[in-house]
Design a protein around this motif. Structure first.
Motif, PDB file in Angstrom:
ATOM      1  N   HIS A 306     -10.002  24.470  72.017  1.00  0.00           N
ATOM      2  CA  HIS A 306     -10.585  24.877  71.576  1.00  0.00           C
ATOM      3  C   HIS A 306     -11.012  26.539  72.559  1.00  0.00           C
ATOM      4  O   HIS A 306     -11.672  26.656  74.067  1.00  0.00           O
ATOM      5  CB  HIS A 306     -12.306  24.989  72.144  1.00  0.00           C
ATOM      6  N   GLU A 307      -9.481  27.279  72.667  1.00  0.00           N
ATOM      7  CA  GLU A 307      -8.641  27.738  73.919  1.00  0.00           C
ATOM      8  C   GLU A 307      -9.292  27.939  75.301  1.00  0.00           C
ATOM      9  O   GLU A 307     -10.291  29.303  75.934  1.00  0.00           O
ATOM     10  CB  GLU A 307      -9.668  29.303  73.161  1.00  0.00           C
ATOM     11  N   THR A 308      -9.343  26.341  76.184  1.00  0.00           N
ATOM     12  CA  THR A 308     -10.012  26.171  77.062  1.00  0.00           C
ATOM     13  C   THR A 308      -7.947  25.570  78.309  1.00  0.00           C
ATOM     14  O   THR A 308      -7.767  24.570  77.287  1.00  0.00           O
ATOM     15  CB  THR A 308     -11.251  25.430  77.530  1.00  0.00           C
ATOM     16  N   SER A 309      -7.897  25.778  79.227  1.00  0.00           N
ATOM     17  CA  SER A 309      -7.459  25.114  79.841  1.00  0.00           C
ATOM     18  C   SER A 309      -8.009  23.678  80.385  1.00  0.00           C
ATOM     19  O   SER A 309      -9.558  23.581  80.161  1.00  0.00           O
ATOM     20  CB  SER A 309      -6.794  25.208  80.707  1.00  0.00           C
ATOM     21  N   SER A 310      -6.967  22.556  80.283  1.00  0.00           N
ATOM     22  CA  SER A 310      -8.058  21.620  80.975  1.00  0.00           C
ATOM     23  C   SER A 310      -8.464  21.853  82.494  1.00  0.00           C
ATOM     24  O   SER A 310      -7.251  22.177  83.179  1.00  0.00           O
ATOM     25  CB  SER A 310      -6.682  19.906  81.839  1.00  0.00           C
ATOM     26  N   ILE A 311      -9.671  20.540  83.042  1.00  0.00           N
ATOM     27  CA  ILE A 311     -10.253  21.183  84.024  1.00  0.00           C
ATOM     28  C   ILE A 311      -9.533  20.515  85.463  1.00  0.00           C
ATOM     29  O   ILE A 311      -9.707  20.829  86.157  1.00  0.00           O
ATOM     30  CB  ILE A 311     -11.385  20.738  84.130  1.00  0.00           C
ATOM     31  N   HIS A 312      -8.060  19.307  85.256  1.00  0.00           N
ATOM     32  CA  HIS A 312      -7.505  18.972  86.089  1.00  0.00           C
ATOM     33  C   HIS A 312      -6.302  19.324  86.324  1.00  0.00           C
ATOM     34  O   HIS A 312      -5.745  19.716  87.777  1.00  0.00           O
ATOM     35  CB  HIS A 312      -7.309  17.640  86.014  1.00  0.00           C
ATOM     36  N   ASP A 313      -6.334  20.568  85.058  1.00  0.00           N
ATOM     37  CA  ASP A 313      -4.820  21.526  85.893  1.00  0.00           C
ATOM     38  C   ASP A 313      -4.936  22.821  85.718  1.00  0.00           C
ATOM     39  O   ASP A 313      -5.831  22.843  85.268  1.00  0.00           O
ATOM     40  CB  ASP A 313      -4.069  20.949  84.680  1.00  0.00           C
ATOM     41  N   PHE A 314      -3.784  23.666  86.809  1.00  0.00           N
ATOM     42  CA  PHE A 314      -3.518  24.978  86.463  1.00  0.00           C
ATOM     43  C   PHE A 314      -2.660  24.869  86.517  1.00  0.00           C
ATOM     44  O   PHE A 314      -1.636  25.154  85.989  1.00  0.00           O
ATOM     45  CB  PHE A 314      -4.139  24.941  88.298  1.00  0.00           C
ATOM     46  N   SER A 315      -3.066  26.934  85.293  1.00  0.00           N
ATOM     47  CA  SER A 315      -1.756  26.892  84.606  1.00  0.00           C
ATOM     48  C   SER A 315      -2.010  28.584  84.738  1.00  0.00           C
ATOM     49  O   SER A 315      -3.511  29.268  84.664  1.00  0.00           O
ATOM     50  CB  SER A 315      -1.435  26.581  83.165  1.00  0.00           C
TER      51      SER A 315
END
Ligand code: ADP
Ligand code: MN
Ligand code: MN
Ligand code: MN
Length: 373
Positions: A306-315
């Protein structure tokens, strides 16, 4: 209509108009607004001043009962209201004012949820950078029955696809609120940048900015107040919950766009890249500041879909809406401009968000070894 509306919205508004237009005999109504002990809720109360305040300095301090706003400390329940930012009141009109306040405890130290106080110190320290922010506030309209506004009572609307930036009764749910809020912001003097319908039906966005330093939090909080107040007139509710509906429905964020003077100038992309490098080393600390519950709200939203990144990773990436940080395509092309931090939740405190961004990107040094995840 499946969604129910509040009782007060059913009162006869023509009667209200008769009284709103009565002359005020030279007096001014000033509505003091503050953030309560939840860090999300807004409170307000109004008093009469004998003359029109010309600036926030003309508005006296006031107080309130902290034991009724989750802000009391022991038996000392009186809290101070310190006026910090004044706007025109779009509901009772000129010469009446809205004034955003900082909350201090009985000992005149900042209340627990007063993040403005420390944010302001950081913004003062980085002033020469002319740090600009623009925040995109997403929110969802709900009926008083706790159901998204305009959704069928038993079941769901058609899947996401036609709603983003939509027009038409089948696609856009509750536009009257959006139009009224926009006009109210302009009248008040809020730096509202624009608005759009969002991906989930009954979800909308408005943007505030560009704002320099502490102004970002001030304008966004008052814009939120205006939104809740407009919704009250219509008898429905705006929620900032970052994931109001589970399942295949988009969540709600508060994308934060950031630039310094040197990022905006020719060749500024290198400074954007330096800032992103610093952000990459402080992901966990930032996630902690991006909702009022140290990431516990945002974890429902930052799933990687849903157009988000995972809370655990930085990108990070150019034009990448699935990354933590996006460099808008035109910024990549012109090699100057701003970057977008897509992680903050819709219910974030903009003072906490802008403070940690300023600290990491400007105040911290490159070999900083803050918590990583
Ligand atoms: P998106 O394409 O991510 O949906 P929007 O158009 O909704 O972006 O919002 C853009 C935001 O960026 C606005 O709040 C605007 O004020 C802000 N903005 C524009 N230029 C700058 C800049 N140079 N620095 C910081 N913020 C900016
Ligand atoms: Mn947007
Ligand atoms: Mn959006
Ligand atoms: Mn965005």
């Amino acid at each position: 209509m499946a969604s129910s509306v509040s009782v007060s919205s059913r009162l006869n508004k023509a009667v209200l108009q008769r009284y709103l237009s009565l002359p005020q005999q030279g007096k001014t109504q000033v509505t003091y607004i503050w953030i309560d002990g939840t860090g999300e809720g807004l409170r307000s109360k109004t008093r009469t001043l004998d003359s029109e305040p010309k600036s926030v300095e003309d508005i006296p301090e006031w107080n309130f009962d902290g034991s009724s706003t989750y802000q009391a400390e022991g038996s000392n329940s009186d809290m101070y209201l310190i006026p910090v930012c004044m706007f025109k009141d779009p509901f009772t009109l000129d010469p009446n004012k809205l004034v955003l306040c900082e909350v201090l405890k009985y000992n005149r130290l900042p209340a627990e949820t007063n993040h403005r106080n420390s944010c302001n110190k950081v913004m003062e320290a980085v002033k020469e950078q002319h740090l600009w922010f623009g925040m995109e506030q997403e929110y969802t309209l709900f009926g008083t029955d706790g159901h998204p506004y305009g959704w069928p009572a038993n079941g769901f609307p058609a899947p996401q696809g036609p709603y983003y930036c939509s027009v038409g009764a089948n696609n856009a749910y509750g536009r009257d609120v959006v139009e009224c809020h926009y006009k109210a912001c302009l009248y008040a003097g809020i730096k509202i940048y624009g608005t759009n319908a969002e991906v989930m039906p009954a979800q909308w966005e408005f943007q505030i900015g560009p704002c320099e330093g502490i102004e970002m939090g001030d304008h966004l909080w008052v814009a939120r107040f205006l939104l809740h107040r407009v919704c009250e007139d219509f008898g429905i509710i705006a929620t900032m919950d970052p994931k109001p509906m589970k399942g295949n429905w988009n969540g709600a964020g508060c994308h934060t766009n950031v630039s310094t003077k040197e990022m905006r100038e020719e060749g500024g992309l290198q400074y954007i890249e330096q800032a992103i490098e610093k952000l990459s080393k402080n992901h966990a600390e930032h996630i902690c500041m991006y909702d009022p519950h140290k990431g516990q709200d945002n974890i429902r939203r930052l799933t990687g879909i849903h157009e988000t990144s995972s809370i655990h990773d930085f990108s990070a990436g150019v034009a990448n809406r699935g990354a933590s940080i996006r460099i808008p395509r035109h910024v990549g092309q012109e090699k100057r401009g701003y970057f977008e931090d897509r992680r903050p939740a819709a219910n974030c405190d903009p003072y906490a968000v802008t403070k940690v961004i300023a600290s990491t990107c400007i105040l911290s040094t490159d070999n900083n070894t803050q918590s990583q995840q």
